[in-house]
Scaffold this active site. Sequence first.
Site, PDB file in Angstrom:
ATOM      1  N   ARG A  87       0.800  -1.227   0.000  1.00 55.07           N
ATOM      2  CA  ARG A  87       0.000   0.000   0.000  1.00 55.07           C
ATOM      3  C   ARG A  87       0.838   1.286   0.000  1.00 55.07           C
ATOM      4  O   ARG A  87       0.265   2.384  -0.083  1.00 55.07           O
ATOM      5  CB  ARG A  87      -0.973   0.003   1.205  1.00 55.07           C
ATOM      6  CG  ARG A  87      -1.979  -1.139   1.177  1.00 55.07           C
ATOM      7  CD  ARG A  87      -3.141  -0.907   2.132  1.00 55.07           C
ATOM      8  NE  ARG A  87      -3.999   0.204   1.705  1.00 55.07           N
ATOM      9  CZ  ARG A  87      -5.028   0.671   2.394  1.00 55.07           C
ATOM     10  NH1 ARG A  87      -5.331   0.117   3.572  1.00 55.07           N
ATOM     11  NH2 ARG A  87      -5.747   1.674   1.951  1.00 55.07           N
ATOM     12  N   ARG A  91      -1.093  -1.553  13.028  1.00 49.04           N
ATOM     13  CA  ARG A  91      -0.668  -0.745  11.892  1.00 49.04           C
ATOM     14  C   ARG A  91       0.079   0.518  12.317  1.00 49.04           C
ATOM     15  O   ARG A  91       1.294   0.588  12.172  1.00 49.04           O
ATOM     16  CB  ARG A  91      -1.870  -0.398  11.011  1.00 49.04           C
ATOM     17  CG  ARG A  91      -2.547  -1.614  10.371  1.00 49.04           C
ATOM     18  CD  ARG A  91      -1.672  -2.234   9.310  1.00 49.04           C
ATOM     19  NE  ARG A  91      -2.284  -3.392   8.688  1.00 49.04           N
ATOM     20  CZ  ARG A  91      -3.132  -3.355   7.662  1.00 49.04           C
ATOM     21  NH1 ARG A  91      -3.479  -2.202   7.132  1.00 49.04           N
ATOM     22  NH2 ARG A  91      -3.622  -4.472   7.164  1.00 49.04           N
ATOM     23  N   HIS A 126      -7.435  -2.062  12.683  1.00 48.29           N
ATOM     24  CA  HIS A 126      -7.449  -0.596  12.627  1.00 48.29           C
ATOM     25  C   HIS A 126      -8.459  -0.117  13.677  1.00 48.29           C
ATOM     26  O   HIS A 126      -9.490  -0.760  13.875  1.00 48.29           O
ATOM     27  CB  HIS A 126      -7.965  -0.096  11.265  1.00 48.29           C
ATOM     28  CG  HIS A 126      -6.927   0.061  10.190  1.00 48.29           C
ATOM     29  ND1 HIS A 126      -7.215  -0.184   8.865  1.00 48.29           N
ATOM     30  CD2 HIS A 126      -5.632   0.478  10.235  1.00 48.29           C
ATOM     31  CE1 HIS A 126      -6.130   0.060   8.136  1.00 48.29           C
ATOM     32  NE2 HIS A 126      -5.167   0.452   8.938  1.00 48.29           N
ATOM     33  N   CYS A 134     -14.079   2.685   6.187  1.00 54.94           N
ATOM     34  CA  CYS A 134     -12.812   2.549   5.456  1.00 54.94           C
ATOM     35  C   CYS A 134     -12.875   3.251   4.100  1.00 54.94           C
ATOM     36  O   CYS A 134     -11.855   3.717   3.592  1.00 54.94           O
ATOM     37  CB  CYS A 134     -12.481   1.079   5.222  1.00 54.94           C
ATOM     38  SG  CYS A 134     -12.309   0.123   6.718  1.00 54.94           S
TER      39      CYS A 134
HETATM   40  N1  ARG Z   1      -7.054  -4.326   2.877  1.00 57.60           N
HETATM   41  C1  ARG Z   1      -6.917  -3.078   3.571  1.00 57.60           C
HETATM   42  C2  ARG Z   1      -5.786  -3.164   4.554  1.00 57.60           C
HETATM   43  O1  ARG Z   1      -5.631  -4.184   5.175  1.00 57.60           O
HETATM   44  C3  ARG Z   1      -8.199  -2.711   4.253  1.00 57.60           C
HETATM   45  C4  ARG Z   1      -8.173  -1.351   4.871  1.00 57.60           C
HETATM   46  C5  ARG Z   1      -9.414  -1.042   5.613  1.00 57.60           C
HETATM   47  N2  ARG Z   1      -9.469   0.313   6.007  1.00 57.60           N
HETATM   48  C6  ARG Z   1      -9.788   0.780   7.193  1.00 57.60           C
HETATM   49  N3  ARG Z   1      -9.924   2.049   7.363  1.00 57.60           N
HETATM   50  N4  ARG Z   1      -9.905  -0.016   8.233  1.00 57.60           N
HETATM   51  O2  ARG Z   1      -5.027  -2.231   4.732  1.00 57.60           O
END
Ligand code: ARG
Length: 279
Positions: free
Chosen positions: A103, A149, A178, A272
């Site tokens: 990402r 994260r 998250h 999200c």
């Molecule tokens: N696949 C993405 C990740 O794992 C999903 C993000 C979801 N976003 C959020 N705001 N929780 O990063």
Amino acid sequence: MQQNTERRPARNKVATRRRYLMCRPTYFDVTYSINVWMDPARPTSAELGQEQWKRLHDTFSTLGHDVELIEPTPGLPDMVFSANGAMVVDGRALVARFRNQERVDESAAYLDWFRGAGWSEVRQAEYINEGEGDFLFTGTEILAGSGFRSDPRAHREVQEFFGRPVVSLTLVDPRFYHLDTALAVLGHGEIMYYPDAFSAESRAILSARFPDAVLADEADAVVFGLNAVSDGKNVILPQQAVGLAGRLRDRGYAPVGADLTELLKAGGSVKCCTLELRE
Ligand code: ARG
């Protein structure tokens, strides 16, 4: 005039007009796994994902909110989750620094978007910081998550950048990686959350600060019921979170169900997909 002396949350909730940034899921897919929900072996339908996303987009417009769009980049399938792109308060944008290599390139797209749209104070976070995925503004303070994260050191950076107090919270359940998968700001000083997603210390902080919070049970949490967006009155949340919807109604909110099952395969839902832009 008679005073309401009971310590009960007010039932008459008022919506305020919001400005959101969304990203069309044109290149949405699950091609890698960076959270426990993502299984690349499970088929996804880009078409259904786009339909569901479009309905969410139209729901915001119908409610009178302004929705801006950032152009999706090919090869960045998670870019639909615009909440992770930045945090924006008082017209200042702190753009994300992603933990996962898959990402990392999204940040440049968000930096370009904010600069191009004329936001004056724009910079990328120095520490790992996944935007509104882990940082939620209550109107007075910023609730900040870490554990999976965002770097705990990002909490101090956010506090300094926005000049707002930050409350640090630790996430402990990998399904809720998250902060915005475990807690949502409703407005009027109210929040809703799933206690078991947090460390004991964080649970104590939350219950002391928000004694009247709406609590979610596991059934509502696993369908991403807490991944919700509130305008102060309307709370857009996954339609599968029926228990939570009832509790919100009891508090005077208007729950609006959204179906985002396709995006849930990537571990994301309503919130999200929605980055709030605060002037
Ligand atoms: N696949 C993405 C990740 O794992 C999903 C993000 C979801 N976003 C959020 N705001 N929780 O990063």
